[in-house]
Write a protein that holds these residues in place. Structure first.
Motif, mmCIF file in Angstrom:
data_model
loop_
_atom_site.group_PDB
_atom_site.id
_atom_site.type_symbol
_atom_site.label_atom_id
_atom_site.label_comp_id
_atom_site.label_asym_id
_atom_site.label_seq_id
_atom_site.Cartn_x
_atom_site.Cartn_y
_atom_site.Cartn_z
ATOM 1 N N VAL A 58 49.013 52.560 34.225
ATOM 2 C CA VAL A 58 48.634 52.808 35.616
ATOM 3 C C VAL A 58 47.109 52.744 35.733
ATOM 4 N N ALA A 59 46.645 52.262 36.872
ATOM 5 C CA ALA A 59 45.220 52.342 37.209
ATOM 6 C C ALA A 59 45.094 53.097 38.529
ATOM 7 N N VAL A 60 44.145 54.027 38.560
ATOM 8 C CA VAL A 60 43.782 54.699 39.812
ATOM 9 C C VAL A 60 42.434 54.120 40.190
ATOM 10 N N LEU A 61 42.401 53.442 41.317
ATOM 11 C CA LEU A 61 41.267 52.598 41.673
ATOM 12 C C LEU A 61 40.636 53.025 42.989
ATOM 13 N N ASP A 62 39.353 53.345 42.948
ATOM 14 C CA ASP A 62 38.620 53.701 44.162
ATOM 15 C C ASP A 62 38.485 52.472 45.049
ATOM 16 N N LEU A 63 38.557 52.685 46.328
ATOM 17 C CA LEU A 63 38.480 51.565 47.271
ATOM 18 C C LEU A 63 37.050 51.079 47.482
ATOM 19 N N LYS A 64 36.117 52.019 47.550
ATOM 20 C CA LYS A 64 34.720 51.655 47.830
ATOM 21 C C LYS A 64 33.847 51.921 46.612
ATOM 22 N N MET A 65 33.328 50.870 46.027
ATOM 23 C CA MET A 65 32.413 50.998 44.897
ATOM 24 C C MET A 65 31.194 50.134 45.182
ATOM 25 N N GLU A 66 30.112 50.443 44.502
ATOM 26 C CA GLU A 66 28.864 49.738 44.784
ATOM 27 C C GLU A 66 28.912 48.263 44.412
ATOM 28 N N ASP A 67 29.520 47.947 43.276
ATOM 29 C CA ASP A 67 29.453 46.549 42.825
ATOM 30 C C ASP A 67 30.575 45.674 43.377
ATOM 31 N N MET A 68 31.762 46.243 43.576
ATOM 32 C CA MET A 68 32.892 45.446 44.052
ATOM 33 C C MET A 68 33.774 46.295 44.950
ATOM 34 N N ASP A 69 34.398 45.656 45.892
ATOM 35 C CA ASP A 69 35.381 46.300 46.744
ATOM 36 C C ASP A 69 36.662 46.512 45.933
ATOM 37 N N GLY A 70 37.308 47.661 46.108
ATOM 38 C CA GLY A 70 38.530 47.968 45.364
ATOM 39 C C GLY A 70 39.643 46.959 45.595
ATOM 40 N N ILE A 71 39.712 46.390 46.788
ATOM 41 C CA ILE A 71 40.741 45.382 47.070
ATOM 42 C C ILE A 71 40.509 44.147 46.199
ATOM 43 N N GLU A 72 39.254 43.744 46.029
ATOM 44 C CA GLU A 72 38.952 42.596 45.169
ATOM 45 C C GLU A 72 39.320 42.891 43.718
ATOM 46 N N VAL A 73 39.023 44.107 43.266
ATOM 47 C CA VAL A 73 39.381 44.499 41.900
ATOM 48 C C VAL A 73 40.903 44.492 41.753
ATOM 49 N N LEU A 74 41.603 45.012 42.761
ATOM 50 C CA LEU A 74 43.067 45.018 42.736
ATOM 51 C C LEU A 74 43.610 43.597 42.575
ATOM 52 N N ILE A 76 42.221 41.026 41.221
ATOM 53 C CA ILE A 76 41.953 40.557 39.852
ATOM 54 C C ILE A 76 42.902 41.235 38.870
ATOM 55 N N PHE A 77 43.100 42.542 39.034
ATOM 56 C CA PHE A 77 44.045 43.272 38.172
ATOM 57 C C PHE A 77 45.426 42.620 38.223
ATOM 58 N N LYS A 78 45.881 42.287 39.425
ATOM 59 C CA LYS A 78 47.231 41.739 39.575
ATOM 60 C C LYS A 78 47.360 40.360 38.933
ATOM 61 N N LYS A 79 46.251 39.612 38.877
ATOM 62 C CA LYS A 79 46.291 38.324 38.171
ATOM 63 C C LYS A 79 46.302 38.544 36.663
ATOM 64 N N MET A 80 45.530 39.532 36.189
ATOM 65 C CA MET A 80 45.416 39.797 34.759
ATOM 66 C C MET A 80 46.664 40.485 34.205
ATOM 67 N N SER A 81 47.226 41.406 34.972
ATOM 68 C CA SER A 81 48.348 42.222 34.506
ATOM 69 C C SER A 81 49.278 42.488 35.689
ATOM 70 N N PRO A 82 50.144 41.508 36.020
ATOM 71 C CA PRO A 82 50.954 41.615 37.244
ATOM 72 C C PRO A 82 51.829 42.863 37.333
ATOM 73 N N ASN A 83 52.249 43.409 36.204
ATOM 74 C CA ASN A 83 53.135 44.576 36.245
ATOM 75 C C ASN A 83 52.392 45.909 36.274
ATOM 76 N N LEU A 84 51.073 45.883 36.159
ATOM 77 C CA LEU A 84 50.301 47.118 36.192
ATOM 78 C C LEU A 84 50.434 47.783 37.563
ATOM 79 N N SER A 85 50.786 49.053 37.559
ATOM 80 C CA SER A 85 50.851 49.811 38.818
ATOM 81 C C SER A 85 49.469 50.350 39.145
ATOM 82 N N VAL A 86 49.034 50.092 40.364
ATOM 83 C CA VAL A 86 47.702 50.505 40.795
ATOM 84 C C VAL A 86 47.831 51.442 41.992
#
Length: 134
Positions: A58-74, A76-86
């Motif tokens: 599981v990943a717990v992911l903040d939505l607003k971060m200084e370097d990247m938006d949480g949606i953008e990170v999400l 990328i996560f889904k491309k890298m590890s499609p079954n990871l629950s975020v």
């Protein structure tokens, strides 16, 4: 033999991503005491690097971060590890954006501040979803 979540092999591997250092430090200690195997990342870039190096349930992911938006990170996560629950976590009153995260594949979202027990319950549900993908 009784098996529970505290058995080392069954510990939930959690990636906690937030750029609020004090929040991450306190929350990771509290979750580790509850037998979660917690790794932290203080930016979107660090989170992506952590996912390259480790497997997580599981990943717990903040939505607003200084370097990247949480949606953008999400995304990328889904491309890298499609079954990871975020689980998206937002403290900026942007529930609509968090709901958008669910549309992009997030398991669920929470708003800060949230009760520790509520977060733990969502993490456990998310871990079960990761281990039994549909």
């Amino acid at each position: 033999m009784i098996v529970n979540e505290s058995t080392k092999g069954d510990r939930i591997k959690l990636l906690l991503v937030d750029d609020e250092v004090a929040y991450v430090n306190i929350l990771s200690k509290r979750l580790a005491k509850r037998d979660f195997d917690v790794k932290t990342a203080l930016s979107g870039i660090q989170a992506i690097q952590a996912l390259r190096e480790h497997e997580f349930d599981v990943a717990v992911l903040d939505l607003k971060m200084e370097d990247m938006d949480g949606i953008e990170v999400l995304k990328i996560f889904k491309k890298m590890s499609p079954n990871l629950s975020v689980i998206m976590l937002t403290g900026h009153g942007s529930e609509q954006a968090a709901r958008e995260g669910v549309q992009f594949g997030a398991f669920d979202y929470l708003t800060k501040p949230c009760e520790l027990e509520e977060l733990i319950e969502k993490i456990r549900l998310a871990a079960r979803a990761t281990k039994t993908p549909t």
